[in-house]
Design an enzyme around this catalytic site. Structure first.
Site, PDB file in Angstrom:
ATOM      1  N   GLU A 279       0.888  -1.127   0.165  1.00 50.13           N
ATOM      2  CA  GLU A 279      -0.205   0.146   0.037  1.00 50.13           C
ATOM      3  C   GLU A 279       0.660   1.425  -0.081  1.00 50.13           C
ATOM      4  O   GLU A 279       0.862   2.051   1.049  1.00 50.13           O
ATOM      5  CB  GLU A 279      -0.832   0.155   1.445  1.00 50.13           C
ATOM      6  CG  GLU A 279      -1.916  -1.149   1.624  1.00 50.13           C
ATOM      7  CD  GLU A 279      -2.176  -1.011   2.751  1.00 50.13           C
ATOM      8  OE1 GLU A 279      -3.201  -1.660   3.179  1.00 50.13           O
ATOM      9  OE2 GLU A 279      -1.296  -0.645   3.878  1.00 50.13           O
ATOM     10  N   ARG A 318       4.277  18.998   8.037  1.00 50.83           N
ATOM     11  CA  ARG A 318       5.369  18.228   8.404  1.00 50.83           C
ATOM     12  C   ARG A 318       6.540  18.765   9.188  1.00 50.83           C
ATOM     13  O   ARG A 318       7.023  18.014   9.942  1.00 50.83           O
ATOM     14  CB  ARG A 318       5.641  17.504   6.954  1.00 50.83           C
ATOM     15  CG  ARG A 318       4.528  16.632   6.302  1.00 50.83           C
ATOM     16  CD  ARG A 318       4.794  15.710   5.637  1.00 50.83           C
ATOM     17  NE  ARG A 318       5.312  14.510   6.058  1.00 50.83           N
ATOM     18  CZ  ARG A 318       6.672  14.497   5.967  1.00 50.83           C
ATOM     19  NH1 ARG A 318       7.395  15.090   5.536  1.00 50.83           N
ATOM     20  NH2 ARG A 318       7.068  13.054   6.886  1.00 50.83           N
ATOM     21  N   CYS A 349       0.649  32.695  12.857  1.00 53.63           N
ATOM     22  CA  CYS A 349       0.889  33.110  14.199  1.00 53.63           C
ATOM     23  C   CYS A 349       1.566  31.878  15.074  1.00 53.63           C
ATOM     24  O   CYS A 349       0.387  31.600  16.009  1.00 53.63           O
ATOM     25  CB  CYS A 349      -0.387  33.464  14.830  1.00 53.63           C
ATOM     26  SG  CYS A 349      -0.162  35.471  14.639  1.00 53.63           S
ATOM     27  N   GLU A 350       2.574  31.431  14.846  1.00 50.45           N
ATOM     28  CA  GLU A 350       2.813  30.435  15.353  1.00 50.45           C
ATOM     29  C   GLU A 350       4.494  30.309  15.371  1.00 50.45           C
ATOM     30  O   GLU A 350       5.040  30.273  14.075  1.00 50.45           O
ATOM     31  CB  GLU A 350       2.446  29.068  14.824  1.00 50.45           C
ATOM     32  CG  GLU A 350       2.119  27.878  15.436  1.00 50.45           C
ATOM     33  CD  GLU A 350       1.458  27.752  16.569  1.00 50.45           C
ATOM     34  OE1 GLU A 350       1.613  27.155  17.386  1.00 50.45           O
ATOM     35  OE2 GLU A 350       0.168  28.109  16.457  1.00 50.45           O
ATOM     36  N   TYR A 378       1.057  14.076   1.929  1.00 50.74           N
ATOM     37  CA  TYR A 378       0.830  14.813   3.354  1.00 50.74           C
ATOM     38  C   TYR A 378       1.120  16.083   3.495  1.00 50.74           C
ATOM     39  O   TYR A 378       1.213  16.382   4.475  1.00 50.74           O
ATOM     40  CB  TYR A 378       1.687  13.784   4.316  1.00 50.74           C
ATOM     41  CG  TYR A 378       1.220  12.272   4.302  1.00 50.74           C
ATOM     42  CD1 TYR A 378       0.150  11.870   4.712  1.00 50.74           C
ATOM     43  CD2 TYR A 378       2.446  11.280   3.950  1.00 50.74           C
ATOM     44  CE1 TYR A 378      -0.111  10.463   4.699  1.00 50.74           C
ATOM     45  CE2 TYR A 378       2.144  10.151   3.790  1.00 50.74           C
ATOM     46  CZ  TYR A 378       0.966   9.528   4.107  1.00 50.74           C
ATOM     47  OH  TYR A 378       0.723   8.391   4.097  1.00 50.74           O
TER      48      TYR A 378
HETATM   49  N1  LLP Z   1      -0.795   1.563   4.918  1.00 56.06           N
HETATM   50  C1  LLP Z   1      -1.379   1.808   6.152  1.00 56.06           C
HETATM   51  C2  LLP Z   1      -1.935   0.962   6.857  1.00 56.06           C
HETATM   52  C3  LLP Z   1      -0.887   3.551   6.633  1.00 56.06           C
HETATM   53  O1  LLP Z   1      -1.304   3.570   7.969  1.00 56.06           O
HETATM   54  C4  LLP Z   1      -0.310   4.139   5.834  1.00 56.06           C
HETATM   55  C5  LLP Z   1       0.087   5.599   6.470  1.00 56.06           C
HETATM   56  C6  LLP Z   1       0.149   3.649   4.706  1.00 56.06           C
HETATM   57  C7  LLP Z   1      -0.358   2.390   4.234  1.00 56.06           C
HETATM   58  C8  LLP Z   1       0.910   4.659   3.627  1.00 56.06           C
HETATM   59  O2  LLP Z   1       2.138   4.881   4.070  1.00 56.06           O
HETATM   60  P1  LLP Z   1       3.125   5.648   3.142  1.00 56.06           P
HETATM   61  O3  LLP Z   1       3.399   4.755   1.750  1.00 56.06           O
HETATM   62  O4  LLP Z   1       2.371   6.750   2.424  1.00 56.06           O
HETATM   63  O5  LLP Z   1       4.236   6.058   3.830  1.00 56.06           O
HETATM   64  N2  LLP Z   1       1.409  12.188   8.035  1.00 56.06           N
HETATM   65  C9  LLP Z   1       2.607  11.445   7.910  1.00 56.06           C
HETATM   66  C10 LLP Z   1       2.411   9.859   7.654  1.00 56.06           C
HETATM   67  C11 LLP Z   1       1.295   8.966   8.274  1.00 56.06           C
HETATM   68  C12 LLP Z   1       1.124   7.854   7.528  1.00 56.06           C
HETATM   69  C13 LLP Z   1       0.120   6.960   7.976  1.00 56.06           C
HETATM   70  N3  LLP Z   1      -0.318   5.712   7.634  1.00 56.06           N
HETATM   71  C14 LLP Z   1       3.633  11.940   7.242  1.00 56.06           C
HETATM   72  O6  LLP Z   1       3.437  13.091   6.693  1.00 56.06           O
HETATM   73  O7  LLP Z   1       4.830  11.701   7.025  1.00 56.06           O
END
Ligand code: LLP
Length: 427
Positions: A279, A318, A349-350, A378
């Site tokens: 995924e 991020r 404002c941070e 993200y």
């Molecule tokens: N599968 C599951 C069950 C997940 O929880 C996630 C991400 C993904 C796949 C996809 O992960 P990716 O390939 O996109 O890394 N907001 C954070 C990332 C949180 C990820 C949450 N889950 C950031 O900006 O780094």
């Protein structure tokens, strides 16, 4: 020390200045050719001659109609984590049998919605959820497949907030837990929910592929207790390049590694599976996206020079949330000498609203455009209206041509949900 710069990974030349003139700033710009190449690299290389394979796009990384339509056209499956993400899939006519519904606290309404649409697979986080899903599926006479999410305790060596299978994580069930055994037992006797396999996701922005090897071994050990070949979903989390210090594996090599880790782990455990899933989210949308800003004021204090930009933590949380690092260029001055040590700060404002600290850049002045690379995952999806900022527009660039796919929010949008009630009512 001279820091090496990363100037993005675009597959086509993008004129950020022109796009900023046309669509305004801040602006999210996506290189569609780059995303399609990535998707195809996954499709072409994530293959085994021993079991079927599927690639799911994790839509939490970046979701809007145009993106999910692209994913649909390219034939990937889709991972959604909320009714809202599911709604995008519905809007673009995504084949629901290819949708996987994630989340640790799906509501009754979300599960009912998923069943109504005919979502193919629900990834179940806990026994409470399975009990509710089973009940709702029975009541509505629907059938749905379920993967059980496991917490296998693998350290992905990434930021704590994006590590998901440390033992104290909120996600999934321990393989040796009573909760997991109860899930298996409940699904076995259900005529509506079919236990189809297991899922794990060790974290995000992971470079350490050995962590996936360990995860594959742990998952194979759990699969061993089942006689029927099941589905194994290894999650996503594959790292991308934000700065020159990041050195992610190329997608073909990553895919081959993942497949061989799983094949070897299954061999060693003497287990067979019917299909293997991954995924990726960030690694499809991340490097293809950039954010263009306009420099407002340039401010000098004794210890620092600030380039203030017209966005910030509202379009990219991020850096504030994960201390994430980025590279950027002053548009049109990419080859100019980088003579000033700068902090690129947003307009919120941070005090923590700093996009990039201590980066060497050319002299810039008010009105210059600044492009921050690798903001495609993200960024938009975690954007907010803090300080009543309007979420920027999103532009897709394909074969040198640009198309706006999300318009910029207006002040009217910000007030759209405010209700002018006639007064208080007795509850
Ligand atoms: N599968 C599951 C069950 C997940 O929880 C996630 C991400 C993904 C796949 C996809 O992960 P990716 O390939 O996109 O890394 N907001 C954070 C990332 C949180 C990820 C949450 N889950 C950031 O900006 O780094």
């Amino acid at each position: 020390m001279v820091r090496a710069f990363f100037s993005g990974n675009m597959k086509q030349k993008i004129d950020f200045g022109k796009l900023a003139d046309k669509f305004g700033t801040p602006l999210y710009v996506y290189d569609v050719n780059g995303m399609t190449d990535k998707i195809r690299a996954y499709k072409d290389n994530f293959k085994s001659d021993r079991f079927a394979t599927k690639v799911l796009y994790a839509s939490k990384a970046f979701s809007c109609d145009a993106m999910i339509r692209l994913v649909k056209e390219e034939g990937l499956c889709l991972d959604v984590v909320s009714g809202g993400e599911l709604h995008v899939a519905e809007r673009v006519g995504f084949d629901m049998s290819k949708v996987y519904f994630h989340g640790n606290n799906k509501s009754r309404a979300e599960l009912e919605y998923a069943l109504r649409l005919g979502v193919g697979t629900v990834i179940v986080d806990n026994f409470g959820e399975l009990t509710l899903l089973e009940k709702l599926a029975k009541e509505s006479g629907k059938k749905v497949k379920a993967l059980f999410r496991l917490n296998i305790g693998v350290d992905a060596h990434t930021h704590k907030y994006i590590s998901t299978t440390l033992f104290e994580s909120k996600f999934g069930m321990m393989p040796a837990s009573e909760e997991f055994r109860n899930c298996v037992a409940l699904a076995r006797q259900s005529g509506n929910v079919e236990f189809d396999g297991l899922h794990c996701h060790i974290g995000s922005q992971v470079f350490d592929t050995a962590a996936y090897k360990l995860a594959a071994e742990k998952m194979a050990a759990v699969l061993k207790q089942f006689t029927r070949p099941l589905t194994l979903n290894m999650g996503g989390g594959f790292g991308v390049r934000y700065t020159a210090d990041d050195t992610p594996a190329a997608t073909p090599a990553l895919c081959r590694d993942m497949v061989s880790y799983v094949e070897n782990a299954l061999d060693n455990a003497g287990v067979k599976i019917k299909e293997l899933l991954i995924e990726p989210g960030r690694s499809i949308a991340g490097e293809a996206g950039s954010t263009v800003y306009t420099v407002g004021f340039v401010k000098h204090i004794p210890t620092k020079t600030f380039y203030f930009v017209d966005g910030g933590m509202t379009d990219n949380i991020r850096p504030a949330l994960y201390q994430a690092k980025y590279d950027c260029d002053v548009v049109g001055k990419e080859s100019a000498e980088k003579t000033v040590k700068v902090t690129v700060a947003g307009k919120c404002c941070e005090s923590g609203d700093l996009l990039i600290e201590d980066i060497m850049l050319p002299e810039a002045e008010s009105g210059d455009r600044l492009v921050v690379y690798t903001t495609g995952a993200y960024g938009y999806s975690m954007s907010s209206n803090y300080n009543k900022a309007c979420v920027p527009a999103v532009v897709f660039v394909k074969d040198g041509m640009a198309r706006q796919v999300v318009r910029r929010q207006t002040y009217a949008d910000l007030a759209a949900c405010d209700t002018e009630d006639s007064g208080y009512e007795v509850l």
